[in-house]
Design an enzyme around this catalytic site. Structure first.
Site, short mmCIF file in Angstrom:
data_model
loop_
_atom_site.label_atom_id
_atom_site.label_comp_id
_atom_site.label_asym_id
_atom_site.label_seq_id
_atom_site.Cartn_x
_atom_site.Cartn_y
_atom_site.Cartn_z
NE ARG A 76 38.54 -40.14 -53.69
CZ ARG A 76 39.08 -39.17 -54.55
NH1 ARG A 76 38.83 -38.95 -55.70
NH2 ARG A 76 40.48 -38.96 -54.16
CB THR A 118 39.49 -48.69 -58.04
OG1 THR A 118 38.74 -48.42 -56.95
CG2 THR A 118 40.41 -49.82 -58.00
CG ASP A 123 41.03 -36.95 -47.18
OD1 ASP A 123 39.75 -36.52 -46.47
OD2 ASP A 123 41.06 -38.00 -47.81
CG ASP A 159 42.03 -38.01 -43.67
OD1 ASP A 159 41.36 -38.66 -43.12
OD2 ASP A 159 42.85 -38.24 -44.76
O1 LIG Z 1 34.35 -37.19 -56.21
P1 LIG Z 1 35.00 -38.30 -55.63
O2 LIG Z 1 36.21 -38.69 -56.51
O3 LIG Z 1 34.31 -39.68 -55.38
O4 LIG Z 1 35.78 -37.72 -54.30
C1 LIG Z 1 34.80 -37.06 -53.46
C2 LIG Z 1 34.89 -37.50 -52.25
O5 LIG Z 1 36.16 -37.93 -51.35
C3 LIG Z 1 35.82 -37.52 -50.21
O6 LIG Z 1 35.33 -38.74 -49.32
P2 LIG Z 1 36.32 -39.83 -48.91
O7 LIG Z 1 36.34 -40.82 -50.07
O8 LIG Z 1 37.72 -39.39 -48.67
O9 LIG Z 1 35.54 -40.46 -47.61
P3 LIG Z 1 35.45 -40.09 -46.15
O10 LIG Z 1 34.57 -38.74 -46.00
O11 LIG Z 1 34.92 -41.12 -45.41
O12 LIG Z 1 36.92 -39.70 -45.75
C4 LIG Z 1 34.97 -36.51 -50.33
O13 LIG Z 1 33.98 -36.28 -48.92
C5 LIG Z 1 33.68 -37.02 -51.28
O14 LIG Z 1 33.02 -37.95 -50.58
O1 LIG Z 2 40.77 -33.49 -53.15
C1 LIG Z 2 40.02 -34.43 -52.68
C2 LIG Z 2 39.46 -35.41 -53.54
C3 LIG Z 2 38.54 -36.04 -52.78
N1 LIG Z 2 38.21 -36.04 -51.72
C4 LIG Z 2 38.70 -35.22 -50.96
O2 LIG Z 2 38.40 -34.82 -49.69
N2 LIG Z 2 39.76 -34.28 -51.59
#
Ligand SMILES: O=P(O)(O)OC[C@H]1O[C@H](OP(=O)(O)OP(=O)(O)O)[C@H](O)[C@@H]1O
Ligand SMILES: O=c1cc[nH]c(=O)[nH]1
Ligand SMILES: [Mg+2]
Length: 209
Positions: free
Chosen positions: A104, A108, A200, A203
């Protein structure tokens, strides 16, 4: 809620509570995600069709049930999806695997795609897409768009936590895809995080913050 199955097994709910706690370490978070994913996998595959096959036990020949049809595909949305993927593969070691790289944009909240690798023949297979979080829905919607472009027709989405806003967006984009989750939380905050949530997921799994 139509199209949403809440997996309320006590072991799932117990492990989820520990994962939500900010005091849970990276090592414990990762282990719990793997454990919980086997329980979620059990529920998301509960209604798979069986076919009878003739086998011989040491005592006699019998007709016994086996999974029907082609092998499953598990599609992991990177990074955090891999935490669910591992436990699912423990239960279904013969599943094919797709990896979808999406993150994400923090401003945005749009999904940015950076990788896609899936089996060629997803068209005839059940595809179970896994990601712990369904927040705005942008990441899962974009991932399923890609899988449908590849020909996937029979898709389920499995997550740990979902926000009501994300479920609405998801069902508008993909009304044919059932959602399985351990919890529907209260709402999204102004930064797009699920409240109360667990923070997150990526993370917390990898200790990157
Ligand atoms: O429904 P959304 O609003 O799209 O959010 C959900 C997304 O956010 C997190 O990933 P992140 O973007 O943090 O990426 P990462 O797993 O690579 O850290 C999570 O693992 C989802 O993929
Ligand atoms: O709460 C949230 C939303 C998006 N992605 C995450 O990992 N946590
Ligand atoms: Mg992600």
């Amino acid at each position: 809620m139509d199209g949403v199955t809440i997996i309320d097994h006590p072991l799932v709910q117990h492990k989820l509570t520990i994962m939500r706690s900010k005091d849970t370490s990276t090592a414990s978070f990762r282990r719990l995600l793997r454990e919980i994913s086997t329980l979620l996998c059990y529920e998301v595959t509960r209604d798979l069709e069986l076919t009878m096959e003739t086998i011989e036990t040491p005592l006699m020949e019998i007709q016994a049930p086996k999974l029907e049809g082609k092998k499953l595909v598990f599609a992991s949305i990177l990074r955090a999806g891999n935490g669910l993927l591992e436990g699912m593969l423990d239960l279904v070691p013969s599943a094919r695997v797709a990896h979808i790289g999406v993150y994400r944009d923090h401003e945005t909240l749009e999904a940015i795609e950076y990788y896609f690798k899936a089996p060629e023949d997803v068209v005839n297979r059940l595809v179970i897409v896994v990601d712990p979080m369904l927040a705005t829905g942008n990441s899962s919607i974009a991932s399923i768009d890609k899988l449908k472009e590849r020909g996937a027709r029979n898709i389920r989405f499995l997550c740990l936590l979902a926000a009501p806003e994300g479920i609405r967006n998801f069902q508008e984009a993909h009304p044919d895809v059932p959602i399985y989750t351990a919890s529907v939380d209260s709402h999204l905050n102004e930064k797009g995080y699920i409240v109360p949530g667990l923070g997150d997921a990526g993370d917390r799994m990898y200790g990157t913050k």
